[in-house]
Design an enzyme around this catalytic site. Structure first.
Site, PDB file in Angstrom:
ATOM      1  N   ASP A 209       0.902  -1.064  -0.272  1.00 20.03           N
ATOM      2  CA  ASP A 209       0.072  -0.165  -0.329  1.00 20.03           C
ATOM      3  C   ASP A 209       0.613   1.029   0.055  1.00 20.03           C
ATOM      4  O   ASP A 209       1.411   1.303   0.891  1.00 20.03           O
ATOM      5  CB  ASP A 209      -1.325  -0.363   1.301  1.00 20.03           C
ATOM      6  CG  ASP A 209      -2.129   1.032   1.272  1.00 20.03           C
ATOM      7  OD1 ASP A 209      -2.552   1.295   0.362  1.00 20.03           O
ATOM      8  OD2 ASP A 209      -1.503   2.316   2.234  1.00 20.03           O
TER       9      ASP A 209
ATOM     10  N   GLU B   4       1.287  -0.139  -5.000  1.00 16.05           N
ATOM     11  CA  GLU B   4       0.366   0.649  -5.459  1.00 16.05           C
ATOM     12  C   GLU B   4       1.194   2.504  -5.405  1.00 16.05           C
ATOM     13  O   GLU B   4       1.409   2.602  -4.570  1.00 16.05           O
ATOM     14  CB  GLU B   4      -1.252   0.001  -4.225  1.00 16.05           C
ATOM     15  CG  GLU B   4      -1.818   1.200  -4.898  1.00 16.05           C
ATOM     16  CD  GLU B   4      -2.569   2.571  -3.410  1.00 16.05           C
ATOM     17  OE1 GLU B   4      -3.542   2.603  -3.594  1.00 16.05           O
ATOM     18  OE2 GLU B   4      -2.150   2.951  -2.747  1.00 16.05           O
TER      19      GLU B   4
ATOM     20  N   ASP C 277     -10.940   1.897  -3.587  1.00 13.52           N
ATOM     21  CA  ASP C 277     -10.500   3.051  -3.766  1.00 13.52           C
ATOM     22  C   ASP C 277     -11.042   3.836  -4.765  1.00 13.52           C
ATOM     23  O   ASP C 277     -11.877   4.314  -4.926  1.00 13.52           O
ATOM     24  CB  ASP C 277      -9.144   3.917  -3.874  1.00 13.52           C
ATOM     25  CG  ASP C 277      -8.455   3.423  -2.453  1.00 13.52           C
ATOM     26  OD1 ASP C 277      -9.238   3.456  -1.348  1.00 13.52           O
ATOM     27  OD2 ASP C 277      -7.083   2.880  -2.076  1.00 13.52           O
TER      28      ASP C 277
END
Length: 602
Positions: free
Chosen positions: A377, A402, A484
């Protein structure tokens, strides 16, 4: 005045034979109450002569079809209602007689004695309470359920050697399976591809198809228990890896604000439920990818000046584990090597003790919990060099970073040239030494506009795909939506009416495609996505497959991927026979009209 049916009168007059005129082929229906008390049958002409013809009541067809009142006596009127239901009206009817006495002869005494000798001795029916109280028969007294012994609730007795041996055997078997899984993760015998691609964390086998196994609202359920039964379906549909939600205890229930890293009892379920879910994935030969948040961590306590920068749990760090340029948490570490995440303390990965603790935690997740790889992340927050160190220490089967960065726009429209954007993603992959792949955010953003009759965006000036896929396809992880961008957050949702064109693109092109949970199970396109996955596997498409783009204009897009697949997007009138540079025989595999078409080489 009493009213009875004409049929009752007929039965009283001729109780043994009753026939009525019928409109079916001119025949008559005959009832023999002795043999067929309530059933009608049609007789042949040869048998009609034996019927009673003397009574004129039964010779008139109209008499039985109309409602006629016939005076039988001064106080009695017979009413014909045109149906056999009249037979069951009165107690004096023959039907009542049959129900009372029965159509058969009386049972002989010898048969009655035999029946009485073998039938169970039921207690006599009790008429009232007083008779029930004085009866010699007692009601059955059943024990309470709590008093009944149950094998499910039974506990072994102290000193029971048999039960002790059984429990010891189960414990040994459980440990054996755990060791087998740990050994299998280290020495997995992956199926070799035709190119015999070496297994590496940046690509996996090179033929991975990832499934994001959650959305933003999954934390509202016992998600591990909900997801585990879907492992068989995912494997059957061609998925090879499942990306699971963040496992650690978190200030926010979605898991992206972790606090105690070793506490895996989260909103998604308990640690045992997580291990069961991962075990189900392994039983179906699926990789389990853990969503790990390494950039930031929420503190447990406040410092003397009221700042939340004191960590608890097994990793009891202090302000020295926080970067000094974090403006909110008064860190005492070194400056950050990336962008600042303002919602929680940013961890200083330059500290040796921090990196050692992170490595130990990742290996604990691998060896004790069962994870096979990582989704990392917010990797923009710290250097890719630290990611390389963590990957080399934990040896995952596959890793994805990410790196979500803003794309270039001009006048509200997406710019055609997105080279700077994809270069930043590739720079991060380079920093990891290629040990990790990254989400191809560039391709996602371009597809948003390209699929609205701007297919010319799907080719760059060099004739290659315009995203990370065009420059480093083996490290590009393509996707349309995630928790998201889509789900209930909807920060950057993919056009709903272009979803299948989007999946047709990423599932036929190189890179590693990701299928989002909502699309697969909630949008009604489960089978359509499965069909595209099947086409990818039949054609042997992998993360390094070569793309040759034949056409990319306002009408559509045509490309050949590898040696065995060509595909078309849009309303462009095209088929393989129209292409001069495309030889061989081709068979249409999927035809969705102006949305997309796919051909496979025969």
């Amino acid at each position: 005045m009493a009213t009875i049916s004409v049929a009752d009168v007929a039965f009283q007059t001729h109780p043994h034979h009753f026939f009525v005129s019928s409109s079916i082929s001119g025949s008559k229906l005959y009832v023999n109450p002795k043999k067929y008390p309530l059933n009608c049958r049609k007789h042949s002409n040869s048998k009609r002569k034996f019927l009673h013809k003397s009574d004129s009541v039964f010779k008139s067809r109209n008499f039985m079809c109309c409602s006629v009142e016939t005076k039988i006596s001064q106080d009695t009127t017979a009413v014909d209602n045109g149906g056999r239901l009249a037979l069951v009206v009165d107690d004096d009817s023959y039907k009542s007689k049959l129900l009372t006495d029965g159509p058969r002869r009386e049972i002989p005494e010898w048969m009655a004695r035999r029946i009485g000798s073998v039938r169970p001795k039921f207690p006599p029916k009790k008429i009232d309470i007083s008779e029930a109280n004085t009866s010699k028969f007692k009601s059955l007294q059943l024990p309470n359920p709590s008093e009944v012994w149950s094998i499910a609730k039974a506990k072994p007795k102290d000193g029971d050697s048999l039960m002790g041996n059984v429990m010891e055997k189960e414990l040994i078997e459980k440990k054996r399976k755990a060791l087998e899984r740990a050994l299998q993760r280290k020495t997995v015998q992956w199926q070799k591809t035709p190119e015999e691609i070496k297994l590496e964390p940046g690509t996996g086998t090179g033929r991975e198809i990832v499934f994001q196994g959650f959305n933003w609202e999954s934390c509202r359920k016992k998600w591990y228990l909900d997801l585990a039964p879907k492992a068989a379906d995912l494997s059957r549909c061609g998925i090879t890896a499942v990306w699971l939600p963040p496992p650690t205890q978190s200030v926010a229930p979605q898991g992206y604000m972790p606090s105690d890293l070793y506490n895996l009892n989260s909103a998604y379920g308990t640690q045992e439920e997580l291990k069961h879910c991962i075990e189900e994935m392994h039983n179906q030969h699926l990789l389990a990818l853990g969503d790990v948040v390494l950039n930031h961590r929420c503190a447990h306590k406040q410092s003397e000046n009221g700042i939340w920068n004191i960590f608890g749990g097994k990793l009891a760090w202090g302000p020295e584990a926080i970067v000094c340029d974090d403006p909110n948490f008064q860190g005492r570490g070194n400056p950050s090597s990336g962008d600042i995440f303002h919602a929680a303390p940013n961890i200083d990965h330059s500290q040796d003790f921090v990196r050692d603790d992170v490595k130990q935690w990742l290996n604990w997740l691998r060896n004790n919990i069962g994870y096979d790889g990582w989704r990392l992340d917010f990797v923009r927050g710290f250097s890719g060099g630290y990611v390389k160190e963590y990957i080399e220490a934990s040896n995952p089967a596959f890793a994805i970073g990410e790196y979500w960065d803003s794309m270039a726009y001009e006048g509200g429209d997406l710019c055609y040239n997105q080279d700077a954007h994809r270069q930043r993603v590739i720079n991060w992959i380079n920093a990891t030494g290629g040990t990790s792949s990254a989400f191809d955010v560039t391709t996602k953003g371009i597809l948003h506009s390209a699929l609205h009759n701007q297919y010319w965006r799907l080719i760059d000036p060099a004739g290659k795909p315009p995203g990370v896929m065009g420059w480093w396809p083996s490290r590009a992880v393509t996707f349309l939506e995630n928790h998201d961008t889509g789900s209930t957050q909807g920060h950057w949702p993919f056009p709903r009416d272009k979803l299948m064109q989007g999946y047709a693109y990423i599932l036929t092109h190189p890179g590693t495609p990701v299928v989002f949970y909502d699309h697969f199970y909630d949008f009604g396109i489960h089978d359509v996505i499965t069909e595209l996955i099947e086409g990818r596997k039949r054609a042997g498409i992998h993360c390094r497959s070569v793309v040759k783009i034949y056409h990319a204009n306002s009408d559509g897009y045509v490309a050949g991927i590898g040696e065995t697949l060509v595909m078309k997007l849009g309303q462009f009138a095209w088929n393989p026979s129209k292409e001069i540079d495309l030889d061989g025989s081709w068979q249409k595999f999927v035809d969705k009209g102006s949305d997309y078409q796919i051909w496979l080489r025969v």
